[in-house]
Design an enzyme around this catalytic site. Sequence first.
Site, PDB file in Angstrom:
ATOM      1  CB  SER A 138      32.935 -15.365  12.495  1.00 13.53           C
ATOM      2  OG  SER A 138      31.690 -14.823  12.901  1.00 13.53           O
ATOM      3  CE1 TYR A 151      33.340 -17.867  17.283  1.00 14.07           C
ATOM      4  CE2 TYR A 151      32.384 -15.811  16.486  1.00 14.07           C
ATOM      5  CZ  TYR A 151      32.652 -17.162  16.310  1.00 14.07           C
ATOM      6  OH  TYR A 151      32.242 -17.799  15.155  1.00 14.07           O
TER       7      TYR A 151
END
Length: 256
Positions: A138, A151
Site C-alpha cells: 500500500s 495496517y
Amino acid sequence: MLLQNKRALVTGAASGIGREIAKVFLAEGAKVAIADLSLEAATKTATELGPNAHPVAMDVTSEPQVDAGIDAVAELWGGLDILVSNAGIQIVAPVAEFGFADWQKMLAVHLDGAFLTTRAALRHMQKGQGGSIIYMGSVHSKTASVLKAPYVTAKHGLLGLARVVAKEGAAHNVRTNVICPGFVRTPLVDKQIPEQAAALGLSEADVIAKVMLKDTVDGEFTTLDDVARTAVFLAAFPTNALTGQSVVVSHGWFME
C-alpha cells in the site's frame, strides 16, 4: 500473451483487487487459482472468469489450509509460477483505543498470511523453474495515516519480507515485488469512508476529497486496472533487475 501457460495463485481473489488481477492474468494466458476465505465466493468468481480459473478455499492465517491449498494447486497444474499475496482486511481506530485482538487479527491476515503463502509457494518454485511472488502492499508501506496503526505496520513489514525473499530466492530464480496502491474504490475502502468520517468528524465527501485523494495529482482513485496491469508487468518481467523492489501506484499521492 504475457503470461501464457503460467500457473498463478491469487489470495483474496473472489472480489476487489484480487479478482481483477486474476481476470487480467487469465486474459494474458495464465491459469489462476482463485484462493479465498469463502469457497462459495471463490467458486462463483472462478465460474464467472472461465475454465482456466480454479477455486481454492484458503484462510491465509491457517498453516494447514495454506499448505494444503497451494500443494493441491501445484499438483493439479504440475507446479506454481506466480503467487500474489493479496488477502487483506481493514479495521480503523486510534492506537489508544485499538483492541489487542483486532491488532493481532490485522497482523495475522497481512503478515502471517504473506509468510505462510510465500513459504508454501517457495517449496514448489524452488523445485521448478523459479517464479514471481507479488505482495499487495500500500502507499501505507511508505507513509502513515491516523487510525491505521496495524495496517501501516503490516504493510511496512511486507517490504522487509519481500527483500529477504528476493535475496534467498535468487539462487532458485524466484523474484519478489511489492505493489503499493493508493486508495482503490473497493468494498474495503467503501467501508472505511463512513468509519473515518465518524472518527474524524468529517462528512463522507470530505473524507474522500480531503483525506483519501487530497495528495493525488488528479483527484482520482487508483483503479483496479491500474493495480492489475502493474501485477502483470511484474509477473512477466524477464529478469531479476526489479527483484526486491516496490512500485507505488497512487496517481501521484506518494512519490519516490
